[in-house]
Design a protein around this motif. Structure first.
Motif, PDB file in Angstrom:
ATOM      1  N   ALA A  17       6.485  22.970 -79.504  1.00 20.49           N
ATOM      2  CA  ALA A  17       7.359  21.892 -79.041  1.00 20.49           C
ATOM      3  C   ALA A  17       7.093  20.599 -79.806  1.00 20.49           C
ATOM      4  O   ALA A  17       8.023  19.881 -80.178  1.00 20.49           O
ATOM      5  N   LEU A  18       5.829  20.312 -80.055  1.00 14.98           N
ATOM      6  CA  LEU A  18       5.482  19.086 -80.777  1.00 14.98           C
ATOM      7  C   LEU A  18       5.934  19.141 -82.232  1.00 14.98           C
ATOM      8  O   LEU A  18       6.231  18.105 -82.835  1.00 14.98           O
ATOM      9  N   ARG A  19       5.990  20.324 -82.811  1.00 10.42           N
ATOM     10  CA  ARG A  19       6.529  20.467 -84.165  1.00 10.42           C
ATOM     11  C   ARG A  19       8.020  20.112 -84.184  1.00 10.42           C
ATOM     12  O   ARG A  19       8.512  19.510 -85.138  1.00 10.42           O
ATOM     13  N   LEU A  20       8.723  20.498 -83.129  1.00  9.70           N
ATOM     14  CA  LEU A  20      10.166  20.230 -83.070  1.00  9.70           C
ATOM     15  C   LEU A  20      10.474  18.743 -83.012  1.00  9.70           C
ATOM     16  O   LEU A  20      11.500  18.292 -83.527  1.00  9.70           O
ATOM     17  N   ILE A  21       9.620  17.965 -82.381  1.00  9.28           N
ATOM     18  CA  ILE A  21       9.902  16.540 -82.177  1.00  9.28           C
ATOM     19  C   ILE A  21       9.129  15.637 -83.139  1.00  9.28           C
ATOM     20  O   ILE A  21       9.219  14.419 -83.048  1.00  9.28           O
ATOM     21  N   ALA A  22       8.368  16.229 -84.058  1.00  4.32           N
ATOM     22  CA  ALA A  22       7.517  15.449 -84.961  1.00  4.32           C
ATOM     23  C   ALA A  22       8.333  14.506 -85.845  1.00  4.32           C
ATOM     24  O   ALA A  22       9.520  14.726 -86.103  1.00  4.32           O
ATOM     25  N   TYR A  52       4.350  17.576 -88.521  1.00  4.37           N
ATOM     26  CA  TYR A  52       5.623  17.484 -89.244  1.00  4.37           C
ATOM     27  C   TYR A  52       5.668  18.584 -90.298  1.00  4.37           C
ATOM     28  O   TYR A  52       4.747  18.722 -91.117  1.00  4.37           O
ATOM     29  N   CYS A  53       6.733  19.399 -90.287  1.00  6.33           N
ATOM     30  CA  CYS A  53       6.758  20.578 -91.151  1.00  6.33           C
ATOM     31  C   CYS A  53       8.206  20.994 -91.456  1.00  6.33           C
ATOM     32  O   CYS A  53       9.159  20.343 -91.035  1.00  6.33           O
ATOM     33  N   ARG A  54       8.325  22.081 -92.168  1.00  4.61           N
ATOM     34  CA  ARG A  54       9.639  22.605 -92.546  1.00  4.61           C
ATOM     35  C   ARG A  54      10.494  22.903 -91.311  1.00  4.61           C
ATOM     36  O   ARG A  54      11.691  22.621 -91.278  1.00  4.61           O
ATOM     37  N   LEU A  55       9.872  23.473 -90.277  1.00  2.00           N
ATOM     38  CA  LEU A  55      10.588  23.753 -89.027  1.00  2.00           C
ATOM     39  C   LEU A  55      11.177  22.470 -88.458  1.00  2.00           C
ATOM     40  O   LEU A  55      12.341  22.432 -88.048  1.00  2.00           O
ATOM     41  N   THR A  56      10.386  21.412 -88.431  1.00  2.00           N
ATOM     42  CA  THR A  56      10.824  20.119 -87.899  1.00  2.00           C
ATOM     43  C   THR A  56      12.129  19.671 -88.549  1.00  2.00           C
ATOM     44  O   THR A  56      13.103  19.328 -87.863  1.00  2.00           O
ATOM     45  N   VAL A  57      12.137  19.656 -89.884  1.00  2.00           N
ATOM     46  CA  VAL A  57      13.275  19.105 -90.625  1.00  2.00           C
ATOM     47  C   VAL A  57      14.495  20.011 -90.490  1.00  2.00           C
ATOM     48  O   VAL A  57      15.618  19.531 -90.316  1.00  2.00           O
ATOM     49  N   ASN A  58      14.283  21.326 -90.541  1.00  2.00           N
ATOM     50  CA  ASN A  58      15.404  22.259 -90.391  1.00  2.00           C
ATOM     51  C   ASN A  58      16.101  22.095 -89.048  1.00  2.00           C
ATOM     52  O   ASN A  58      17.328  22.115 -88.965  1.00  2.00           O
TER      53      ASN A  58
END
Length: 305
Positions: free
Chosen positions: A152-157, A164-170
């Protein structure tokens, strides 16, 4: 009769507790049933005209609260035992006619129309579930999804955050994502090994006119070493080879004259330097940065998919 050890006693009590609550849960399917009604009420919050898609309803603790607030619930459940338990729970109630259970694998199920998706998401399918929802048409209003806390924190980073990662930006390209609440492991039965969080995902309408495969292809290069300068990531031999092949293929398909002496490495460096991105790091780039890079490369006939 032999005396049970403390460990055996706890295990026996746990098993009895799970059986009393309903059918035995299958941990291989990520079955952790939400038992706290206050959390369930916090997740909901619907319109009376809504059709709700619920993923993994389990024994229906959340479902019965959703049914009381909306027009219809379509519940997708993989486990026949859980589906039977849910059906039995609503049979004979006024909400029985509002519940439709679809038995099967969510990832292989053709989804019907829905306004809102609510999911106590099995952790194994977190990422595929998000992207399946984002690809669904027509667009839904929002999704309220429970995930493992770190996911969940990756999604809102945000740029610069550790997660903060590729998943976040996509995901953030196509949706606005907000953190709603933390959910402790003791709110589930059986308790999972990790803490959870609920996020609200609202698709951008209309969606941005960006090719998702192209965008993800760029992000794969940028985030392979997110703290390195972008130019260093692009200079990798495998990356340059792929970009040269894509460049040749695109030019050939569009009847564009190929330059005889084109050096793909020089071309890539020139593009990044022209927009001031050569020395930037993916870990600190925002959405506008990535879109600028994609557009500039595409305008130079270099593609990522």
């Amino acid at each position: 009769m032999p005396k049970l050890t403390t460990k055996q006693t706890k295990k026996q009590e746990s098993g009895a507790d799970m059986r009393a609550f309903g059918p035995l849960f299958n941990k291989d399917l990520g079955q952790h049933i939400l038992k706290n009604p206050l959390v369930a009420q916090g997740i909901a919050g619907l319109l009376g005209s809504d059709t709700v898609l619920e993923v993994g309803p389990g024994t229906g603790n959340l479902t019965v609260r959703i049914l009381a607030q909306c027009k219809k619930v379509v519940a997708v459940e993989f486990d026949p035992r859980m589906a039977a338990e849910l059906q039995k729970r609503v049979n004979g109630t006024p909400d029985q006619r509002k519940l439709h259970i679809m038995l099967g694998d969510f990832m292989k199920t053709e989804l019907p129309y829905f306004d809102v998706c609510i999911s106590n998401t099995p952790y194994q399918i977190s990422s595929p579930l998000v992207f399946k929802l984002l690809e669904h048409r027509p667009l839904f209003r929002c999704a309220v999804l429970m995930f493992q806390r770190e996911f969940a924190l990756r999604l809102i980073a945000k740029p610069g955050d550790t997660l903060y990662c590729r998943l976040t930006v996509n995901v953030q390209l196509y949706a606005k994502v907000d953190h709603i609440m933390k959910v402790g492991k003791n709110n589930f039965r059986p308790p999972p090994q990790v803490e959870s969080s609920v996020v609200r995902l609202e698709p951008k309408n209309p969606p941005p006119p960006v090719d998702s495969k192209e965008f993800d292809g760029l992000l794969r290069i940028a985030f392979v070493r997110k703290h390195k300068h972008l130019v260093a990531n692009f200079k990798q031999t495998t990356v340059l080879h792929m970009l040269k092949q894509n460049y040749n293929t695109y030019c050939s398909a569009h009847n564009i004259m190929l330059e005889d002496d084109v050096d793909i490495k020089d071309k890539v460096v020139e593009i990044l330097e022209s927009i001031g991105m050569a020395e930037k790091r993916a870990a600190n780039c925002d959405m506008d940065d990535f879109l600028k890079i994609l557009l500039t490369f595409n305008n130079a006939n270099i593609h990522f998919s």
